[in-house]
Design an enzyme around this catalytic site. Structure first.
Site, PDB file in Angstrom:
ATOM      1  N   GLU A  93      22.053   7.924 -20.287  1.00 21.07           N
ATOM      2  CA  GLU A  93      20.730   7.118 -19.878  1.00 21.07           C
ATOM      3  C   GLU A  93      19.257   8.022 -19.768  1.00 21.07           C
ATOM      4  OE1 GLU A  93      21.509   5.997 -15.857  1.00 21.07           O
ATOM      5  OE2 GLU A  93      23.469   5.455 -16.280  1.00 21.07           O
ATOM      6  N   CYS A 106      12.496  11.183 -19.227  1.00 20.60           N
ATOM      7  CA  CYS A 106      13.471  11.723 -18.477  1.00 20.60           C
ATOM      8  C   CYS A 106      14.716  11.713 -19.290  1.00 20.60           C
ATOM      9  CB  CYS A 106      13.715  11.157 -17.121  1.00 20.60           C
ATOM     10  SG  CYS A 106      14.971  11.835 -16.318  1.00 20.60           S
ATOM     11  N   CYS A 113      28.580  14.572 -15.413  1.00 26.48           N
ATOM     12  CA  CYS A 113      28.212  16.212 -14.697  1.00 26.48           C
ATOM     13  C   CYS A 113      29.250  16.615 -14.012  1.00 26.48           C
ATOM     14  CB  CYS A 113      26.881  15.729 -13.638  1.00 26.48           C
ATOM     15  SG  CYS A 113      26.371  17.552 -12.932  1.00 26.48           S
ATOM     16  N   CYS A 117      27.445  16.766  -6.540  1.00 23.38           N
ATOM     17  CA  CYS A 117      26.572  16.500  -5.684  1.00 23.38           C
ATOM     18  C   CYS A 117      26.939  15.218  -4.840  1.00 23.38           C
ATOM     19  CB  CYS A 117      25.091  16.413  -5.934  1.00 23.38           C
ATOM     20  SG  CYS A 117      24.421  18.146  -6.693  1.00 23.38           S
ATOM     21  N   CYS A 120      24.963  11.678  -5.594  1.00 27.29           N
ATOM     22  CA  CYS A 120      24.799  11.505  -7.087  1.00 27.29           C
ATOM     23  C   CYS A 120      25.712  10.557  -7.819  1.00 27.29           C
ATOM     24  CB  CYS A 120      24.414  12.760  -7.749  1.00 27.29           C
ATOM     25  SG  CYS A 120      23.870  12.629  -9.392  1.00 27.29           S
ATOM     26  N   CYS A 334      19.557   7.896 -12.212  1.00 24.72           N
ATOM     27  CA  CYS A 334      20.490   8.180 -13.424  1.00 24.72           C
ATOM     28  C   CYS A 334      21.749   7.734 -12.902  1.00 24.72           C
ATOM     29  CB  CYS A 334      20.330   9.597 -14.084  1.00 24.72           C
ATOM     30  SG  CYS A 334      19.230   9.051 -15.265  1.00 24.72           S
TER      31      CYS A 334
END
Ligand code: SAH
Length: 347
Positions: A93, A106, A113, A117, A120, A334
């Site tokens: 994205e 961005c 990832c 976190c 997220c 995101c």
């Protein structure tokens, strides 16, 4: 054998490869310009090269591109969120934002990832793979082409942890700032990290001109370890010590990101503790009302609480901004589009 990823090659690497093919040096300049100025996505577009040469190139090299899979345009402010498909079928994205000073994009640096976190959406299924420099560039090039604009600012704040893909990100920085390509000033680029301390130490040695953003989100280990597992590897004191070293060595201001989550990190006591930890550092704090994602239960702090928190920090002498929320109607944070591919009705 896999073809070489030509858009990830620096001009000097391309010069060497062209020399090896027994071609004159100016061909490297022409190809570099097609890739990085004209945004060519296929060798057939490179019309000042002979057909034979284009065929020869396509046998040895691959051009990695991003194709637009979905596009959401905010009716509030024109922010555009893209879901891109990569050559191998993975998705990333990116977001285009229009500011008074120009267009900012961005970009994502990884497919998924690994940082976990808890608030997220990008990290829920882990990291599938790193993005190549060419795939980071292609997000910007595809957006420039789609909107017929010149992008002036870039933030590495999409999916992924940039410092967990350090070498590719550094090569991307070389390519995007190259004057024979997009020539974007390093001062117009921000890299955001969750706090990988050894990599920040490496950055310090480079005396970078870009802006470093650090996702802090909590004033102490108790809260930070709960919402950001990376804090268990490098705790708040270690992180803030390296941040101080960064600002003192580079004379560059650090931007601390602080996503405000109701009842988690938004009390007066948190503000006081945060201010005492950041005292005297060349930095500013960017408060972001957290984006609520359906994958977790965090609630964003109310605008009154965010304002009060900002005032409190300011009263202790810190510089604070509250991030203007762009693309509120398209959920421009995101990780969501990629996760919800094929479940459009739930968006
Ligand atoms: N891995 C990098 C960059 C990617 S995320 C980093 O951690 O900085 C970009 C920013 O969005 C980070 O500050 C991240 O913590 C924040 N973020 C992620 N999910 C969020 C959410 N639901 N609400 C608000 N900010 C969020």
């Amino acid at each position: 054998m896999q073809n070489t990823d030509i858009k990830s090659m620096t001009l000097s690497e391309l010069n060497d490869a062209i020399k090896e093919l027994g071609l004159p040096k100016f061909r490297a300049g022409q190809i570099y310009s097609w890739l990085h100025k004209q945004f060519a996505e296929d060798f057939s577009e490179m019309t000042n090269l002979s057909k034979d040469l284009r065929t020869k190139l396509s046998e040895q090299f691959e051009i990695k591109n991003c194709t637009i899979e979905r596009k959401l345009v905010s009716s509030l402010d024109g922010t555009i969120k893209y879901l891109f498909k990569l050559n191998d079928g993975e998705f990333v994205e990116s977001v285009l934002m229009k500011y008074k000073y120009g267009y900012s994009v961005c970009i994502s640096t990884q497919v998924g990832c690994n940082m976990k976190c808890s608030f997220c959406a990008s990290t829920i299924d882990g990291c599938v793979r790193n993005l190549t420099p060419s795939e980071m560039l292609s997000q910007i090039y595809a957006i420039s082409k789609d909107n017929d604009i010149r992008v002036s600012h870039i933030v590495l704040m999409g999916m992924g942890e940039p410092l967990d893909n350090y070498d590719n990100v550094m090569k991307f920085m070389n390519l995007i700032t190259n004057e024979d390509g997009q020539n974007i000033s390093a001062r117009h680029i921000s890299i955001s990290t969750c706090g990988i301390v050894p990599k920040i130490k490496e950055l310090i040695k480079l005396h970078p001109q870009f802006t470093l953003s650090v996702s802090l989100h909590a004033p102490n280990d108790e809260i930070r370890s709960r919402i950001m597992p990376v804090n268990k590897a490098w705790n708040t004191d270690e992180l803030l010590a390296v941040c101080r070293e960064y600002t003192e060595t580079t004379s560059r201001r650090i931007s601390f990101e602080y996503a405000m989550m109701s009842g988690i990190n938004d009390t007066d006591e948190c503000a006081r503790e945060l201010a005492s930890k950041l005292k005297g550092m060349l930095c500013h704090v960017n408060l972001i009302p957290a984006n609520e994602v359906r994958e977790n239960d965090y609630k964003r702090s109310s605008s009154e609480v965010v304002e009060a928190f900002a005032k409190k920090l300011e009263s202790y002498g810190l510089t604070v901004t509250v991030r203007r929320s762009l693309g509120g109607d398209i959920n421009a944070s995101c990780g969501q589009l990629r996760r919800n591919r094929g479940k459009e009705e739930r968006l």
